[in-house]
Motif scaffolding. Structure first.
Motif, PDB file in Angstrom:
ATOM      1  N   PHE A 103      36.119  39.010  44.260  1.00 17.52           N
ATOM      2  CA  PHE A 103      34.725  39.215  44.637  1.00 17.52           C
ATOM      3  C   PHE A 103      33.807  38.450  43.694  1.00 17.52           C
ATOM      4  O   PHE A 103      34.094  38.301  42.509  1.00 17.52           O
ATOM      5  N   GLN A 104      32.671  37.982  44.226  1.00 16.39           N
ATOM      6  CA  GLN A 104      31.724  37.278  43.376  1.00 16.39           C
ATOM      7  C   GLN A 104      31.001  38.234  42.430  1.00 16.39           C
ATOM      8  O   GLN A 104      30.788  37.911  41.261  1.00 16.39           O
ATOM      9  N   THR A 105      30.643  39.404  42.919  1.00 17.92           N
ATOM     10  CA  THR A 105      29.922  40.366  42.089  1.00 17.92           C
ATOM     11  C   THR A 105      30.815  40.865  40.964  1.00 17.92           C
ATOM     12  O   THR A 105      31.943  41.309  41.195  1.00 17.92           O
ATOM     13  N   GLU A 127      33.735  41.499  31.339  1.00 17.15           N
ATOM     14  CA  GLU A 127      32.334  41.443  30.911  1.00 17.15           C
ATOM     15  C   GLU A 127      32.157  40.418  29.798  1.00 17.15           C
ATOM     16  O   GLU A 127      31.172  39.662  29.781  1.00 17.15           O
ATOM     17  N   THR A 128      33.124  40.362  28.881  1.00 19.08           N
ATOM     18  CA  THR A 128      33.068  39.374  27.804  1.00 19.08           C
ATOM     19  C   THR A 128      33.161  37.959  28.355  1.00 19.08           C
ATOM     20  O   THR A 128      32.379  37.075  27.981  1.00 19.08           O
ATOM     21  N   CYS A 129      34.118  37.728  29.248  1.00 18.77           N
ATOM     22  CA  CYS A 129      34.288  36.397  29.840  1.00 18.77           C
ATOM     23  C   CYS A 129      33.028  35.960  30.575  1.00 18.77           C
ATOM     24  O   CYS A 129      32.577  34.804  30.445  1.00 18.77           O
ATOM     25  N   TYR A 130      32.443  36.857  31.341  1.00 16.75           N
ATOM     26  CA  TYR A 130      31.253  36.504  32.129  1.00 16.75           C
ATOM     27  C   TYR A 130      30.070  36.185  31.227  1.00 16.75           C
ATOM     28  O   TYR A 130      29.333  35.218  31.465  1.00 16.75           O
ATOM     29  N   TYR A 221      34.599  31.194  37.514  1.00 19.00           N
ATOM     30  CA  TYR A 221      33.922  30.354  38.498  1.00 19.00           C
ATOM     31  C   TYR A 221      33.748  31.052  39.854  1.00 19.00           C
ATOM     32  O   TYR A 221      32.828  30.744  40.611  1.00 19.00           O
ATOM     33  N   THR A 222      34.589  32.035  40.150  1.00 13.94           N
ATOM     34  CA  THR A 222      34.408  32.778  41.404  1.00 13.94           C
ATOM     35  C   THR A 222      33.242  33.768  41.321  1.00 13.94           C
ATOM     36  O   THR A 222      32.851  34.332  42.339  1.00 13.94           O
ATOM     37  N   MET A 223      32.698  33.994  40.132  1.00  8.68           N
ATOM     38  CA  MET A 223      31.586  34.930  39.962  1.00  8.68           C
ATOM     39  C   MET A 223      30.227  34.248  40.094  1.00  8.68           C
ATOM     40  O   MET A 223      29.190  34.870  39.851  1.00  8.68           O
ATOM     41  N   TYR A 224      30.258  32.983  40.478  1.00  9.45           N
ATOM     42  CA  TYR A 224      29.032  32.248  40.780  1.00  9.45           C
ATOM     43  C   TYR A 224      29.060  31.861  42.256  1.00  9.45           C
ATOM     44  O   TYR A 224      30.047  32.098  42.951  1.00  9.45           O
TER      45      TYR A 224
END
Length: 490
Positions: A103-105, A127-130, A221-224
C-alpha cells in the motif's frame, strides 16, 4: 559522410540525457542528442512487436511528489503529461504463497507488514525508513552541487545547508543489516527474504550490501505516487523529445559514437560516428562509465574514470520476457507484481521475477481484451552468466504464471524471451548491464562519480554516476549535470 556542428552534444537519449538536454535547451543553448537506436528512452523505453508495445526495462514511474526530481523537471519545463496514478503500487507473492500488498499509505503498509511478518519491530522500522526517505528527497534538489568537484560546489552547498541535512551523512556508514538489527528484525527470515528481493528492484543489492541512506529510500518508493504511462514509458521520453525539438534542439538517431576527441585549445569536442562527425563546444555523456571509458584516448581521463568503474561481477544484467494474453475475470487488477520463485528461476538462479501488466484501457499497447506483460529477473555477473535456454525459459514462465493464476495456457497468444545479449544490442551497454550500479556499502555517495567528466566542458549523467539507478535517480543526475554546466560556463 556528414559533419554537424552544435553548441551542446548529448550522447545517449536515456532519460538522464533527455533531462539534461531539455533543461539546457530551456536555458537557450543549441542542443543535439546523439542516439544509437531508433527510439529515445534507453532502459526506460518501449518497442513494438507483433502489433503490441512492450516495455524494454523500467515499468514503474515514481518521482512526481513534492521535492522529487520528475516533479521539478515537469515544473521547470511546464510539461503537462497524462498519467494514471496507481491506487496500489505493487503486490508481492512470497515463496509460501502468501500475497501481500504494498500500500502507498504508510499506516496501511505497516498494518499489512505486521499481518504478514508479525508486529515486532515493523512499525518503528518502516517509520524510520520513511522519515529518512523524505529527508533524502528534500535534500537532493537543494544540494544540486553534490558530489563536490570544485570550490564553487562547496560554496553552493554551504548556502543551501539546512540542519536536517546534517543527519544524512552518518547513515552512509550504517548498513541496512545494522538498521534491521536495531529493530530486532534480523531473525525474521521470511521478512529478510522479502526485503532483499525488494531492495534488488531499486538498489540492485541486498540488506548486507547497501547503506541505510540508499536502502531506506529504495524500500520506500512504493510509499510515494506511482503512475502508469498510457502507451508505455516511451511516451515519457517522447514528451521530452518534443520539448527539445520545439526549442531548437534536434535528435540524431542511429548514430553510434565510435570515438570522442577533445579539440585543441579547449575549443570543444569532435565526436566520430559511423555516419560522420559531430563537433560540439560542450559535451554531456549519458553513457555507463564502462562504455564511456572506451571512447576517449586520453590515458589520464581513462585512469580517472577507472577509479569509479565497477567490474562485471559487481553489476547485474536482466533476462526479460514479453507475454501477450487474453484478459479474463482472473486477470490481476494490480499492475505490478513481484513473485518469489521457490527454488529459483531455472538456468539463472534468481529468486524472484517482476511482472508489469498493461492497463485494460490502454489500447495504444494492445487491443481491448488483450494484456501485455513485461517480465524480468536479475542476472548477476552478466559477463559470466551467458544464457542460451530461451525456449525452455519461455515455457517455464508461462507455466509459472499459469500456476500463479495470471492466465490459463489457452489464453496465451505470444511469448518472447530476451537474454542480456539483447540489452547489448538494444542499448550497447557493456555485458548487457542494466539497472545502473548497485548501491554498495563501501561506496559512499560522495565517492560516486559526479557530473563533471574532464574538468573542462564535458559532463556526465545516467545510472552509473551519482545518485544511481531508477528513473528518479537518472532524472536527478540529468538535473545536476545541467546545473553544473550552466553554473560553470554561463
Amino acid at each position: 559522410m556528414e559533419t554537424i556542428d552544435v553548441q551542446v552534444a548529448v550522447i545517449g537519449a536515456g532519460f538522464g540525457g533527455l533531462t539534461t538536454a531539455t533543461l539546457l535547451a530551456k536555458a537557450g543553448l543549441q542542443v543535439a542528442v546523439v542516439e544509437q537506436n531508433n527510439y529515445p528512452g534507453g532502459c526506460a523505453s518501449s518497442y513494438k512487436r507483433k502489433g503490441y508495445w512492450f516495455e524494454t526495462g523500467a515499468t514503474t514511474l515514481v518521482g512526481l511528489d513534492q521535492d522529487m526530481p520528475l516533479r521539478y523537471l515537469f515544473e521547470e519545463l511546464d510539461l503537462q503529461i497524462p498519467l494514471l496514478r496507481l491506487e496500489i503500487p505493487m503486490q508481492v507473492r512470497l515463496p509460501n504463497g502468501t500475497l501481500l500488498t504494498r500500500f502507498q499509505t504508510l499506516e496501511l503498509w505497516i498494518q499489512e507488514a505486521e499481518r504478514v511478518f508479525g508486529a515486532p519491530g515493523q512499525r518503528a522500522f518502516w517509520e524510520t525508513c520513511y522519515q529518512i526517505s523524505q529527508r533524502v528527497w528534500r535534500t537532493s534538489l537543494r544540494q544540486k552541487s553534490f558530489p563536490f568537484s570544485s570550490w564553487s560546489d562547496v560554496w553552493q552547498a554551504a548556502k543551501a545547508l539546512e540542519m536536517e541535512q546534517l543527519s544524512l551523512p552518518p547513515l552512509a556508514f550504517k548498513s541496512m543489516k545494522d538498521l534491521l538489527s536495531q529493530h530486532g528484525l534480523l531473525q525474521n527470515k521470511t521478512f529478510i527474504a522479502f526485503l532483499d528481493q525488494q531492495l534488488l528492484i531499486t538498489a540492485q543489492s541486498k540488506h548486507t550490501e547497501v547503506n541505510v541512506l540508499f536502502g531506506a529510500t529504495a524500500l520506500c518508493y512504493t510509499m510515494y505516487g506511482n503512475y502508469y504511462m498510457p502507451g508505455g514509458l516511451r511516451q515519457l521520453s517522447n514528451h521530452l523529445v518534443r520539448y527539445l525539438e520545439q526549442h531548437q534542439g534536434q535528435m540524431l538517431y542511429r548514430r553510434q559514437v565510435r570515438q570522442i576527441i577533445p579539440k585543441a585549445k579547449r575549443e570543444g569536442y569532435t565526436i566520430f560516428t559511423e555516419k560522420g562527425t559531430i563537433t560540439a563546444y560542450y559535451l554531456v555523456c549519458n553513457l555507463p562509465l564502462n562504455n564511456l571509458q572506451q571512447l576517449f584516448e586520453s590515458a589520464q581521463l581513462r585512469k580517472k574514470l577507472a577509479t569509479y568503474i565497477l567490474p562485471a561481477h559487481k553489476v547485474n544484467g536482466a533476462f526479460t520476457w514479453g507475454v501477450v494474453f487474453e484478459r479474463s475475470g482472473t486477470t490481476p487488477a494490480v499492475f505490478h507484481h513481484q513473485l518469489h520463485v521457490p527454488g529459483g528461476v531455472p538456468f539463472i538462479g534468481s529468486e524472484s521475477i517482476f511482472v508489469s501488466l498493461s492497463h485494460p484501457l490502454d489500447e495504444e499497447r494492445a487491443p481491448k481484451g488483450i494484456c501485455v506483460a513485461a517480465v524480468s529477473t536479475h542476472v548477476h555477473h552478466p559477463e559470466a552468466t551467458w544464457i542460451t535456454q530461451k525456449k525452455e525459459l519461455e515455457r517455464w514462465l508461462v507455466q509459472f504464471l499459469v500456476e500463479q493464476q495470471f492466465f490459463t495456457q489457452e489464453q496465451v497468444r505470444f511469448v518472447q524471451a530476451a537474454t542480456p545479449g539483447a540489452w547489448i544490442e538494444w542499448t550497447g551497454r557493456e555485458w548487457g548491464q542494466v539497472g545502473g550500479y548497485p548501491q554498495y556499502l563501501n561506496v559512499k555517495p560522495w565517492q560516486m562519480k559526479d557530473a563533471r567528466l574532464d574538468g573542462d566542458k564535458a559532463y556526465l549523467c545516467g545510472d552509473t554516476v551519482y545518485p544511481g539507478q531508477g528513473i528518479p535517480g537518472v532524472c536527478l543526475s540529468g538535473i545536476i549535470a545541467a546545473d553544473k554546466l550552466l553554473r560553470d560556463h554561463f
